[in-house]
Every structure is written in structure tokens, then in C-alpha cells.
Scaffold this motif. Structure first.
Motif, PDB file in Angstrom:
ATOM      1  N   SER A 297       0.834  -1.210   0.000  1.00 47.99           N
ATOM      2  CA  SER A 297       0.000   0.000   0.000  1.00 47.99           C
ATOM      3  C   SER A 297       0.862   1.251   0.000  1.00 47.99           C
ATOM      4  O   SER A 297       0.558   2.239  -0.680  1.00 47.99           O
ATOM      5  CB  SER A 297      -0.926   0.006   1.227  1.00 47.99           C
ATOM      6  OG  SER A 297      -1.767  -1.118   1.237  1.00 47.99           O
ATOM      7  N   ASP A 298       1.962   1.223   0.749  1.00 49.45           N
ATOM      8  CA  ASP A 298       2.876   2.367   0.806  1.00 49.45           C
ATOM      9  C   ASP A 298       3.488   2.643  -0.560  1.00 49.45           C
ATOM     10  O   ASP A 298       3.634   3.800  -0.973  1.00 49.45           O
ATOM     11  CB  ASP A 298       3.967   2.094   1.839  1.00 49.45           C
ATOM     12  CG  ASP A 298       4.940   3.254   1.974  1.00 49.45           C
ATOM     13  OD1 ASP A 298       4.468   4.385   2.202  1.00 49.45           O
ATOM     14  OD2 ASP A 298       6.150   3.041   1.826  1.00 49.45           O
ATOM     15  N   ALA A 299       3.831   1.585  -1.287  1.00 46.83           N
ATOM     16  CA  ALA A 299       4.410   1.756  -2.623  1.00 46.83           C
ATOM     17  C   ALA A 299       3.392   2.368  -3.582  1.00 46.83           C
ATOM     18  O   ALA A 299       3.747   3.138  -4.482  1.00 46.83           O
ATOM     19  CB  ALA A 299       4.902   0.415  -3.160  1.00 46.83           C
ATOM     20  N   LEU A 300       2.111   2.068  -3.383  1.00 47.31           N
ATOM     21  CA  LEU A 300       1.074   2.563  -4.282  1.00 47.31           C
ATOM     22  C   LEU A 300       0.681   4.011  -4.005  1.00 47.31           C
ATOM     23  O   LEU A 300       0.575   4.825  -4.931  1.00 47.31           O
ATOM     24  CB  LEU A 300      -0.182   1.676  -4.173  1.00 47.31           C
ATOM     25  CG  LEU A 300      -0.144   0.309  -4.853  1.00 47.31           C
ATOM     26  CD1 LEU A 300      -1.401  -0.475  -4.512  1.00 47.31           C
ATOM     27  CD2 LEU A 300      -0.020   0.465  -6.366  1.00 47.31           C
ATOM     28  N   VAL A 301       0.465   4.360  -2.749  1.00 47.03           N
ATOM     29  CA  VAL A 301      -0.118   5.674  -2.428  1.00 47.03           C
ATOM     30  C   VAL A 301       0.702   6.485  -1.440  1.00 47.03           C
ATOM     31  O   VAL A 301       0.293   7.582  -1.046  1.00 47.03           O
ATOM     32  CB  VAL A 301      -1.560   5.516  -1.882  1.00 47.03           C
ATOM     33  CG1 VAL A 301      -2.464   4.894  -2.919  1.00 47.03           C
ATOM     34  CG2 VAL A 301      -1.561   4.687  -0.593  1.00 47.03           C
ATOM     35  N   GLY A 302       1.868   5.982  -1.026  1.00 47.62           N
ATOM     36  CA  GLY A 302       2.664   6.691  -0.032  1.00 47.62           C
ATOM     37  C   GLY A 302       3.185   8.031  -0.492  1.00 47.62           C
ATOM     38  O   GLY A 302       3.548   8.876   0.321  1.00 47.62           O
TER      39      GLY A 302
ATOM     40  N   GLY B 116       9.003   0.607  -9.996  1.00 47.80           N
ATOM     41  CA  GLY B 116       9.890  -0.463  -9.541  1.00 47.80           C
ATOM     42  C   GLY B 116       9.622  -0.843  -8.101  1.00 47.80           C
ATOM     43  O   GLY B 116       9.624  -2.033  -7.749  1.00 47.80           O
ATOM     44  N   LYS B 117       9.345   0.145  -7.254  1.00 46.69           N
ATOM     45  CA  LYS B 117       9.063  -0.127  -5.854  1.00 46.69           C
ATOM     46  C   LYS B 117       7.715  -0.835  -5.714  1.00 46.69           C
ATOM     47  O   LYS B 117       7.554  -1.733  -4.864  1.00 46.69           O
ATOM     48  CB  LYS B 117       9.058   1.188  -5.078  1.00 46.69           C
ATOM     49  CG  LYS B 117       8.907   1.015  -3.574  1.00 46.69           C
ATOM     50  CD  LYS B 117       9.122   2.330  -2.841  1.00 46.69           C
ATOM     51  CE  LYS B 117      10.574   2.746  -2.882  1.00 46.69           C
ATOM     52  NZ  LYS B 117      10.840   3.928  -2.023  1.00 46.69           N
ATOM     53  N   VAL B 118       6.736  -0.445  -6.540  1.00 48.86           N
ATOM     54  CA  VAL B 118       5.424  -1.104  -6.521  1.00 48.86           C
ATOM     55  C   VAL B 118       5.572  -2.571  -6.913  1.00 48.86           C
ATOM     56  O   VAL B 118       5.010  -3.470  -6.271  1.00 48.86           O
ATOM     57  CB  VAL B 118       4.442  -0.389  -7.479  1.00 48.86           C
ATOM     58  CG1 VAL B 118       3.145  -1.180  -7.608  1.00 48.86           C
ATOM     59  CG2 VAL B 118       4.152   1.023  -6.994  1.00 48.86           C
ATOM     60  N   TRP B 119       6.338  -2.826  -7.965  1.00 45.79           N
ATOM     61  CA  TRP B 119       6.519  -4.199  -8.443  1.00 45.79           C
ATOM     62  C   TRP B 119       7.229  -5.056  -7.402  1.00 45.79           C
ATOM     63  O   TRP B 119       6.858  -6.218  -7.170  1.00 45.79           O
ATOM     64  CB  TRP B 119       7.288  -4.196  -9.755  1.00 45.79           C
ATOM     65  CG  TRP B 119       7.568  -5.569 -10.305  1.00 45.79           C
ATOM     66  CD1 TRP B 119       8.779  -6.154 -10.483  1.00 45.79           C
ATOM     67  CD2 TRP B 119       6.599  -6.519 -10.747  1.00 45.79           C
ATOM     68  NE1 TRP B 119       8.631  -7.415 -11.002  1.00 45.79           N
ATOM     69  CE2 TRP B 119       7.305  -7.670 -11.176  1.00 45.79           C
ATOM     70  CE3 TRP B 119       5.204  -6.513 -10.826  1.00 45.79           C
ATOM     71  CZ2 TRP B 119       6.659  -8.806 -11.673  1.00 45.79           C
ATOM     72  CZ3 TRP B 119       4.557  -7.654 -11.310  1.00 45.79           C
ATOM     73  CH2 TRP B 119       5.276  -8.762 -11.731  1.00 45.79           C
ATOM     74  N   SER B 120       8.237  -4.479  -6.763  1.00 44.48           N
ATOM     75  CA  SER B 120       8.975  -5.206  -5.738  1.00 44.48           C
ATOM     76  C   SER B 120       8.066  -5.555  -4.550  1.00 44.48           C
ATOM     77  O   SER B 120       8.100  -6.685  -4.043  1.00 44.48           O
ATOM     78  CB  SER B 120      10.160  -4.369  -5.250  1.00 44.48           C
ATOM     79  OG  SER B 120      10.840  -5.009  -4.216  1.00 44.48           O
TER      80      SER B 120
END
Length: 430
Positions: A80-85, A209-213
Motif C-alpha cells: 500500500s505504501d508503494a502505491l499511495v505513499g 519499480g518499488k510497486v513491483w517489488s
């Protein structure tokens, strides 16, 4: 007879008797007044607990316990943090989105508050959010857990009113998502006084990249609600059997995939699950007795006549009933409220042509709002404990979120198709 029941029930609550025992006492007094043999109480009590659909309750509670300990909640939060943080008020949005994912697995608002709050409230405080605000976001977003399927309140409503639980689950998808978006909008409006432009010590930008990871680490947890919904729609298993599937998947993830759950943790998890399940089933049994006696006393018919004197417009009746439910939510927890009022109010609604699934979802959302209102809002007590703040601080901070959820409730009442569209499309009544 309704006033006899309510009088004994609330008298017991006022003097500090647990609500389930107050309900039992009210049932016994009604039996005596109606000249029924006392043995019929035991018969109806066990009949109320003897339900295949209720088997789902311990399994979803077990899933909530597993998620608290098995590393699942933490991975959902990171994703969630990677998506909307990166959005203004980022950690608030992370909190809400995590609750949406969490609610799609556990079906419990209290489990959501404990798990997500334990992880995010301290983090939000470190990033400059006030403790009361952090707790308010956590508490209000936990209500999503009882709307997005699976949902324990939906199961209880379905059992006590003979409404399709599968249709209830599908009917909760769009409203649950809308609750999440509403809370995110309120967060954007109210977060200005907090130091939220900084996150982790530097400006944040969206990074695929962070979202995918994060997704690669969390996909196995995210697939659980997908399995539940698709399995129900495809007819592979019922809503009850979906609880078993969710429990097995959560256990495998915690023990063998994430490896943060240990075999030695299972006895305590099973004990907590059993303890909570026992209290819920005893409530269900007593609610079954109550519904039986009130039906014999023709209370639903009397209520229908009373509502008929107010108006013959279904919208007016629904609004009046929802005002009643909001008031009930201030003084009664969601589980007994659904078990007591579900069988009483649904016949009134169907008399005015209201869809049972629509009414069930509306009723659960309304009483879910009661979880974040004093004096008995159970989620509030969990959130204050996690955040280490006073109740009055949390109540003040949660007011904007309460207003936003009530506004959304009004929209759903005015546009019932938002709730009924998906059930009618994918699980039409045959």
C-alpha cells in the motif's frame, strides 16, 4: 412485547451485565409472560447456533489472528505504501488502503484495527502526525473490513434473516471501495496541519519499480480475497466454505511462505479464536430465541404498521430506519444489533419493496459507523489502546471521518443500484 424485551435488555446493560446475559434474561422473561415452557429456550438457543453458515465465523476469526502474527498485514502495508505513499497525507492513505486489502481477507474491524494500527500508528507519529489523528484514520478505515467481502456481520445478517450470504458478499464490494475512497478524500482535506510532505526523510515520488517489488512480496496475500470472490461467483464453494479456504491459505502463508508464524503460536491463536467464536455463537443462539418470540408476538407486523403511518414512500421509511440504527450504534455493538434488529426490521423493509441484500449492506454499514462512535464503539477502545491516547482526543479527531461516512451512507440510500448492481449481474435470483 418489544418494549418488555428492550426494557430488560437496556436495564441489564446499564447496571453492567454483559449484553448476551441481558439478552438471555429478556428472553426468559418474555417466555414467562407468553406462558411458554422454559425448556423451549434451550431448544431455540441450540437451533440458533446449529447453522452451517455460522461455521464461517471461526474460520474468518482464525484468519484475522493469523494475519496479526504471520507477517501478512506487514506486507499488505508495504505494498500500500508503494502505491499511495507518495500522495499528500501518504501514510494516512497507506493506512486506509491497507485496511481495504486486510478487510478483503479477515472480515473483522477489530482485527484490522489491531493489526494495521499496531504497525502504522507508531510510524505515523514518527512522521509528524498527531497520535489522535493517526488513531482516527486507523479506526475509521477499519470499518471497511466489515463491508468488503468476506464480512462476519454479513454472515450474521444472512443467517438470521435467511438472506443469501454470497449475494451479500458481492453487494459489499462497491460500497467497501467507496468507503475507502471517501476516507482518502477526508484525509486529503484534514491532513494539512501535519508534517506529511516528508516521508522516510526525503520527498516521495511514485516509483513503479518499488510497486513491483512490493507486489512480488505481497501477491500471495493479495490473492486470498480474489480466490474468495471468484470461487463464490464460479460456484466452486459457498461463502461458508470460502472461510475454510481463506484459513488454509493464511496458515500456509504464515507458516511456510513468510515464515513469521511459528507452530508454538498456534495454541494461543486457536484459543483466542475459540473464545471469540463462543461469545458470538451464544449471541446468535439468544438472538434466534429473541427473533422467534418477537415474531410470535407479531412485533415485525406492528412495526410495519407503525412505519406505514409515517409514510408510504420507501425512501422515507429507509431514512427513518437508518436514523434509528445510527442511534442504536451509539449504545450497542454491531454483532448484537444485527442479530436482534435484522430479523425484526427486514420484514418491515420487504413490505415496502426494499431488496434484502440492499438493506443488509446498508444496515451493516450504518452499524459499522457505530463502531467508531462513543460510548461503546469497540474499535475506538482498541485504537486508543494502540495509540496510548484518551478517548475524548480520538472522538474529536474522528468527527470528519464520521461525517464523511454518514454522507456516503446517504448516497447509497438514495442510489440503491450502487449496492444491488453487482449481485443482480453475477448472482441473479433464480
Amino acid at each position: 412485547m418489544l418494549f418488555v424485551f428492550l426494557g430488560v435488555l437496556f436495564a441489564g446493560i446499564i447496571v453492567g451485565i454483559p449484553i448476551v446475559f441481558s439478552m438471555a434474561a429478556a428472553n426468559l422473561i418474555m417466555l414467562v409472560i407468553m406462558d411458554f415452557p422454559i425448556v423451549s429456550y434451550a431448544q431455540k438457543l441450540f437451533n440458533g447456533m446449529d447453522s452451517f453458515a455460522l461455521l464461517a465465523v471461526p474460520f474468518y476469526m482464525f484468519v484475522g489472528e493469523i494475519m496479526n502474527r504471520g507477517g501478512i498485514a506487514k506486507r499488505l502495508m508495504v505494498f500500500s505504501d508503494a502505491l499511495v505513499g507518495h500522495i499528500k497525507g501518504g501514510l494516512g492513505h497507506v493506512n486506509i488502503l491497507s485496511s481495504m486489502f486486510f478487510g478483503g481477507i479477515s472480515g473483522s474491524a477489530i482485527a484490522d484495527t489491531a493489526a494495521i494500527g499496531g504497525l502504522l500508528i507508531p510510524t505515523m507519529e514518527e512522521e509528524g502526525y498527531e497520535p489522535a489523528y493517526s488513531a482516527a484514520v486507523t479506526a475509521s478505515s477499519s470499518v471497511i473490513g466489515i463491508i468488503i467481502p468476506p464480512s462476519i456481520p454479513f454472515i450474521l445478517y444472512g443467517v438470521t434473516t435467511s438472506t443469501s450470504i454470497s449475494r451479500m458478499f458481492i453487494g459489499g464490494i462497491i460500497p467497501g471501495i467507496l468507503v475507502g475512497f471517501t476516507l482518502m478524500f477526508i484525509t486529503l482535506l484534514t491532513v494539512g496541519k501535519h508534517k506529511v510532505d516528508l516521508h522516510g526523510g526525503e520527498k516521495r515520488k511514485f516509483e513503479f519499480g518499488k510497486v513491483w517489488s512490493a507486489f512480488k512480496d505481497a501477491w500471495s496475500a493479495l490473492i486470498v480475497p480474489f480466490i474468495i470472490v471468484v470461487g463464490i461467483l464460479a460456484g466452486v464453494f459457498t461463502a461458508t466454505e470460502a472461510g475454510v479456504v481463506a484459513a488454509i491459505v493464511a496458515l500456509v502463508l504464515g507458516l511456510f511462505v513468510f515464515k513469521e508464524l511459528k507452530i508454538k503460536d498456534l495454541p494461543k491463536i486457536l484459543f483466542n479464536t475459540s473464545k471469540t467464536t463462543a461469545s458470538v455463537l451464544f449471541l446468535c443462539g439468544n438472538a434466534s430465541v429473541t427473533a422467534y418470540l418477537l415474531t410470535l408476538a407479531q412485533v415485525p407486523q406492528e412495526l410495519a404498521m407503525m412505519f406505514s403511518t409515517l409514510s408510504d414512500n420507501p425512501l422515507v421509511i429507509i431514512i427513518v430506519a437508518n436514523i434509528l440504527l445510527l442511534l442504536v450504534g451509539f449504545v450497542m455493538d454491531i454483532t448484537p444489533a444485527i442479530l436482534i434488529l435484522g430479523p425484526v426490521l427486514l420484514p418491515v423493509m420487504t413490505k415496502f419493496g426494499v431488496d434484502p441484500v440492499f438493506w443488509g449492506v446498508i444496515m451493516c454499514i450504518n452499524l459499522g459507523i457505530g463502531l467508531i462512535t462513543p460510548p461503546v464503539g469497540t474499535v475506538l477502545f482498541v485504537a486508543t489502546g494502540v495509540a496510548g491516547i484518551k478517548m475524548e482526543e480520538l472522538v474529536k479527531a474522528i468527527i470528519p471521518f464520521f461525517i464523511g461516512m454518514v454522507a456516503l451512507l446517504v448516497v447509497l440510500i438514495i442510489f440503491p443500484q450502487i449496492i444491488t448492481f453487482l449481485p443482480n449481474l453475477v448472482l441473479p435470483i433464480k
